[in-house]
Design a protein around this motif. Structure first.
Motif, PDB file in Angstrom:
ATOM      1  N   GLY A 167       0.564  -1.302  -0.194  1.00  0.00           N
ATOM      2  CA  GLY A 167      -0.090   0.093  -0.108  1.00  0.00           C
ATOM      3  C   GLY A 167       0.665   1.277   0.207  1.00  0.00           C
ATOM      4  O   GLY A 167       0.554   2.165   0.502  1.00  0.00           O
ATOM      5  N   ASN A 168       1.938   1.350  -0.661  1.00  0.00           N
ATOM      6  CA  ASN A 168       2.992   2.375  -0.633  1.00  0.00           C
ATOM      7  C   ASN A 168       2.440   3.450  -1.639  1.00  0.00           C
ATOM      8  O   ASN A 168       3.276   4.300  -1.785  1.00  0.00           O
ATOM      9  CB  ASN A 168       4.301   1.935  -0.927  1.00  0.00           C
ATOM     10  N   GLY A 169       1.529   3.399  -2.349  1.00  0.00           N
ATOM     11  CA  GLY A 169       1.025   4.280  -3.300  1.00  0.00           C
ATOM     12  C   GLY A 169       1.772   4.314  -4.721  1.00  0.00           C
ATOM     13  O   GLY A 169       1.379   5.216  -5.524  1.00  0.00           O
ATOM     14  N   VAL A 170       2.566   3.458  -4.837  1.00  0.00           N
ATOM     15  CA  VAL A 170       3.256   3.201  -6.313  1.00  0.00           C
ATOM     16  C   VAL A 170       2.645   2.310  -7.018  1.00  0.00           C
ATOM     17  O   VAL A 170       2.779   1.057  -6.587  1.00  0.00           O
ATOM     18  CB  VAL A 170       4.853   2.791  -5.678  1.00  0.00           C
ATOM     19  N   PHE A 171       1.957   2.464  -7.966  1.00  0.00           N
ATOM     20  CA  PHE A 171       1.413   1.342  -8.693  1.00  0.00           C
ATOM     21  C   PHE A 171       2.362   0.728  -9.942  1.00  0.00           C
ATOM     22  O   PHE A 171       2.899   1.434 -10.649  1.00  0.00           O
ATOM     23  CB  PHE A 171       0.099   2.018  -9.529  1.00  0.00           C
ATOM     24  N   LYS A 172       2.271  -0.354 -10.131  1.00  0.00           N
ATOM     25  CA  LYS A 172       3.106  -1.160 -11.030  1.00  0.00           C
ATOM     26  C   LYS A 172       2.469  -1.198 -12.138  1.00  0.00           C
ATOM     27  O   LYS A 172       1.118  -1.076 -12.323  1.00  0.00           O
ATOM     28  CB  LYS A 172       3.422  -2.738 -10.447  1.00  0.00           C
ATOM     29  N   LYS A 173       3.135  -1.505 -13.167  1.00  0.00           N
ATOM     30  CA  LYS A 173       2.702  -1.664 -14.642  1.00  0.00           C
ATOM     31  C   LYS A 173       1.888  -2.923 -14.711  1.00  0.00           C
ATOM     32  O   LYS A 173       2.061  -3.933 -13.794  1.00  0.00           O
ATOM     33  CB  LYS A 173       3.759  -1.824 -15.565  1.00  0.00           C
ATOM     34  N   THR A 174       0.738  -3.052 -15.183  1.00  0.00           N
ATOM     35  CA  THR A 174      -0.326  -3.966 -15.252  1.00  0.00           C
ATOM     36  C   THR A 174      -0.486  -4.902 -16.665  1.00  0.00           C
ATOM     37  O   THR A 174      -0.262  -4.123 -17.751  1.00  0.00           O
ATOM     38  CB  THR A 174      -1.656  -3.624 -14.909  1.00  0.00           C
ATOM     39  N   ILE A 175      -0.818  -6.176 -16.683  1.00  0.00           N
ATOM     40  CA  ILE A 175      -1.199  -6.789 -17.601  1.00  0.00           C
ATOM     41  C   ILE A 175      -2.475  -6.927 -17.749  1.00  0.00           C
ATOM     42  O   ILE A 175      -3.237  -7.224 -16.701  1.00  0.00           O
ATOM     43  CB  ILE A 175      -0.384  -8.152 -17.734  1.00  0.00           C
ATOM     44  N   VAL A 176      -3.314  -6.497 -18.893  1.00  0.00           N
ATOM     45  CA  VAL A 176      -4.763  -6.466 -18.956  1.00  0.00           C
ATOM     46  C   VAL A 176      -5.193  -7.415 -19.979  1.00  0.00           C
ATOM     47  O   VAL A 176      -4.817  -7.483 -21.009  1.00  0.00           O
ATOM     48  CB  VAL A 176      -5.523  -5.146 -19.023  1.00  0.00           C
ATOM     49  N   ALA A 177      -6.128  -8.421 -19.532  1.00  0.00           N
ATOM     50  CA  ALA A 177      -6.526  -9.292 -20.571  1.00  0.00           C
ATOM     51  C   ALA A 177      -8.069  -9.575 -20.267  1.00  0.00           C
ATOM     52  O   ALA A 177      -8.233  -9.782 -19.313  1.00  0.00           O
ATOM     53  CB  ALA A 177      -6.057 -10.803 -20.277  1.00  0.00           C
ATOM     54  N   GLY A 191      -2.103  -9.655 -14.022  1.00  0.00           N
ATOM     55  CA  GLY A 191      -0.722  -9.728 -13.447  1.00  0.00           C
ATOM     56  C   GLY A 191       0.177  -8.228 -13.694  1.00  0.00           C
ATOM     57  O   GLY A 191      -0.389  -7.200 -14.092  1.00  0.00           O
ATOM     58  N   THR A 192       1.394  -8.259 -13.563  1.00  0.00           N
ATOM     59  CA  THR A 192       2.335  -7.230 -13.908  1.00  0.00           C
ATOM     60  C   THR A 192       3.285  -7.280 -14.905  1.00  0.00           C
ATOM     61  O   THR A 192       3.517  -8.539 -15.202  1.00  0.00           O
ATOM     62  CB  THR A 192       2.766  -6.633 -12.531  1.00  0.00           C
ATOM     63  N   TRP A 193       4.169  -6.418 -15.173  1.00  0.00           N
ATOM     64  CA  TRP A 193       5.251  -6.459 -16.060  1.00  0.00           C
ATOM     65  C   TRP A 193       6.263  -5.519 -15.654  1.00  0.00           C
ATOM     66  O   TRP A 193       5.940  -4.613 -15.127  1.00  0.00           O
ATOM     67  CB  TRP A 193       4.808  -6.578 -17.753  1.00  0.00           C
ATOM     68  N   ALA A 194       7.474  -5.949 -16.359  1.00  0.00           N
ATOM     69  CA  ALA A 194       8.600  -5.225 -15.848  1.00  0.00           C
ATOM     70  C   ALA A 194       9.243  -4.734 -17.114  1.00  0.00           C
ATOM     71  O   ALA A 194       9.462  -5.709 -18.359  1.00  0.00           O
ATOM     72  CB  ALA A 194       9.495  -5.709 -15.116  1.00  0.00           C
ATOM     73  N   GLY A 195       9.755  -3.755 -17.539  1.00  0.00           N
ATOM     74  CA  GLY A 195      10.312  -3.497 -18.693  1.00  0.00           C
ATOM     75  C   GLY A 195      11.384  -1.939 -18.570  1.00  0.00           C
ATOM     76  O   GLY A 195      11.351  -1.506 -17.662  1.00  0.00           O
ATOM     77  N   PRO A 196      12.175  -1.864 -19.653  1.00  0.00           N
ATOM     78  CA  PRO A 196      13.008  -0.491 -19.498  1.00  0.00           C
ATOM     79  C   PRO A 196      12.380   0.530 -19.475  1.00  0.00           C
ATOM     80  O   PRO A 196      11.182   0.859 -20.191  1.00  0.00           O
ATOM     81  CB  PRO A 196      13.683  -0.703 -20.870  1.00  0.00           C
ATOM     82  N   PHE A 221      -0.237 -13.084 -12.342  1.00  0.00           N
ATOM     83  CA  PHE A 221      -0.498 -13.710 -11.107  1.00  0.00           C
ATOM     84  C   PHE A 221      -0.592 -15.031 -10.806  1.00  0.00           C
ATOM     85  O   PHE A 221      -0.091 -15.526  -9.820  1.00  0.00           O
ATOM     86  CB  PHE A 221      -2.214 -13.283 -10.791  1.00  0.00           C
ATOM     87  N   ASP A 222      -0.813 -15.795 -11.749  1.00  0.00           N
ATOM     88  CA  ASP A 222      -0.741 -17.528 -11.876  1.00  0.00           C
ATOM     89  C   ASP A 222       0.706 -17.549 -12.304  1.00  0.00           C
ATOM     90  O   ASP A 222       0.867 -17.836 -13.387  1.00  0.00           O
ATOM     91  CB  ASP A 222      -1.823 -17.879 -12.649  1.00  0.00           C
ATOM     92  N   ALA A 223       1.361 -17.730 -11.077  1.00  0.00           N
ATOM     93  CA  ALA A 223       2.739 -17.750 -11.551  1.00  0.00           C
ATOM     94  C   ALA A 223       3.223 -19.373 -11.977  1.00  0.00           C
ATOM     95  O   ALA A 223       4.137 -19.520 -12.634  1.00  0.00           O
ATOM     96  CB  ALA A 223       3.703 -17.371 -10.382  1.00  0.00           C
ATOM     97  N   VAL A 224       2.330 -20.185 -11.463  1.00  0.00           N
ATOM     98  CA  VAL A 224       2.752 -21.607 -11.660  1.00  0.00           C
ATOM     99  C   VAL A 224       2.185 -21.813 -13.313  1.00  0.00           C
ATOM    100  O   VAL A 224       3.189 -22.547 -13.744  1.00  0.00           O
ATOM    101  CB  VAL A 224       1.715 -22.360 -10.714  1.00  0.00           C
ATOM    102  N   ASN A 225       1.135 -21.481 -13.798  1.00  0.00           N
ATOM    103  CA  ASN A 225       0.845 -21.597 -14.979  1.00  0.00           C
ATOM    104  C   ASN A 225       1.350 -20.662 -16.173  1.00  0.00           C
ATOM    105  O   ASN A 225       1.281 -21.049 -17.432  1.00  0.00           O
ATOM    106  CB  ASN A 225      -0.833 -21.947 -15.318  1.00  0.00           C
ATOM    107  N   GLY A 226       1.532 -19.541 -15.550  1.00  0.00           N
ATOM    108  CA  GLY A 226       1.829 -18.348 -16.363  1.00  0.00           C
ATOM    109  C   GLY A 226       0.594 -17.989 -17.421  1.00  0.00           C
ATOM    110  O   GLY A 226      -0.454 -18.465 -17.416  1.00  0.00           O
TER     111      GLY A 226
END
Length: 372
Positions: A307-317, A323-328, A341-346
């Motif tokens: 709850g730090n107020g910093v929103f991560k990048k999101t994957i919307v389907a 989920g989230t994503w990371a990039g340059p 979010f489903d890290a097991v099945n991806g």
């Protein structure tokens, strides 16, 4: 105006209708200024995030296109509402501030007392700032703070940013062209030479109508939170413009949207298989008081860790956050990595392929090519 209710709606459908209204499904918007104007206002406390938020909505655009629109004053970035930076059309900023600034300034009174900022201090800071930037000049934040210090106004701690924010909310200063990843400070009336004038009732009614057209389906409480305006005024404005909107009912709640967006219900709302890589702080998530329709509550902490107020990048389907994503953030390219979010099945193979296309779009936007 009312459309069919209940059984025709689901969280996924509401999410996809919002994507369509926001220019994230279909043809998108025609240009950077058109996107910002059509979106009404876009959250912008993180500059790289809002540049990509605009770029996502303008097919074929690059980061340089969005930066150039800021440099030319075709879009502006300031504090029009909620004490939070947004980008918006320049002609809208003055009348929005006329509606919101009094409430914003009153809400900051206690903090200003803690920082020993009085009305006289604000007047003195305004004189110093305008002497520095009037006549078409521009100053970096550092240069402005140095000028304030020389004039006897401390900028230590958060005092400097509160002085700057208050002067922007009073319509004296605004952030202008970019210098690297910082914006220079300019005089409002030098930078924005054409402003609309709306009285309070007329302005709130237009603001609400444009919000529902750009963000709907949404509720009156969503708008009241998003704009920072009282619910009583929100309801009065809705009464003025609801004949130009469509009302949908879902689980006992009224959602309002444009007739154009509602018409997508007739042939089936598109986007069931659409995957998007959205920036942190995107309006698709932050444009609403209630985000649970598109973001399952059990995953909310994955988007805003702690709850730090910093929103991560999101994957919307399919209209929801999966989920989230990371990039340059810069121009070097490099990997764009999905973190479902489903890290097991991806991601499923089709979704993974769609995400890779989004990653390529992001690299093109950065001017980094399509290589990984």
């Amino acid at each position: 105006m009312t459309a069919a209710t209940g059984a025709r709606l689901s969280p996924g459908i509401i999410g996809r209708l919002r994507l369509a209204a926001q220019g994230l499904l279909g043809p998108g918007f025609q240009s950077v200024p058109d996107a910002v104007r059509r979106m009404t206002a876009m959250q912008a406390q993180d500059l790289p995030s809002v540049l990509w938020a605009v770029g996502q909505r303008v097919p074929g655009s690059r980061g340089d296109d969005v930066r150039a629109a800021l440099d030319r004053g075709e879009i502006v970035r300031s504090w029009p509402m909620r004490g939070t930076l947004h980008v918006l059309a320049p002609e809208d900023l003055k009348w929005m501030l006329a509606i919101t600034s009094g409430r914003l300034i009153r809400g900051l009174a206690a903090r200003h007392r803690e920082l020993e900022i009085s009305a006289a201090d604000l007047d003195a800071a305004a004189d110093t700032a305008l002497q520095l930037v009037s006549g078409g000049a521009a100053a970096s934040r550092t240069e402005l703070f140095q000028a304030l210090e020389r004039a006897g106004q401390s900028t230590a701690g958060q005092r400097g940013i509160h002085l700057l924010g208050a002067l922007c909310q009073r319509g004296l200063l605004v952030q202008g062209p970019l210098a690297g990843n910082q914006q220079l400070i300019v005089a409002f009336d030098d930078w924005i030479t054409g402003s609309r004038t709306l009285d309070r009732s007329e302005g709130i009614a237009e603001w609400l109508l444009r919000y529902f057209r750009s963000h709907g389906p949404a509720t009156e409480r969503d708008f009241a939170w998003w704009s920072g305006l009282p619910l009583t005024e929100t309801r009065a404005a809705l009464a003025q413009v609801k004949d130009q909107l469509v009302e949908l009912r879902h689980e006992g709640t009224s959602y309002w949207l444009s007739p154009e967006t509602a018409s997508l219900l007739d042939d089936g709302v598109p986007g069931r298989r659409t995957v998007l890589a959205l920036p942190g702080f995107d309006e698709f998530l932050l444009g609403y008081a209630d985000r649970s329709l598109v973001l399952p509550a059990e995953h909310a902490d994955r988007i805003v860790p702690g709850g730090n107020g910093v929103f991560k990048k999101t994957i919307v389907a399919g209209g929801g956050v999966i989920g989230t994503w990371a990039g340059p953030a810069g121009r070097r390219g490099g990997g764009v990595v999905a973190e479902p979010f489903d890290a097991v099945n991806g991601l499923r193979p089709a979704a993974q392929k769609s995400f890779e296309l989004q990653a390529a779009k992001y690299r093109r936007y950065l001017g980094a090519g399509t290589g990984s």
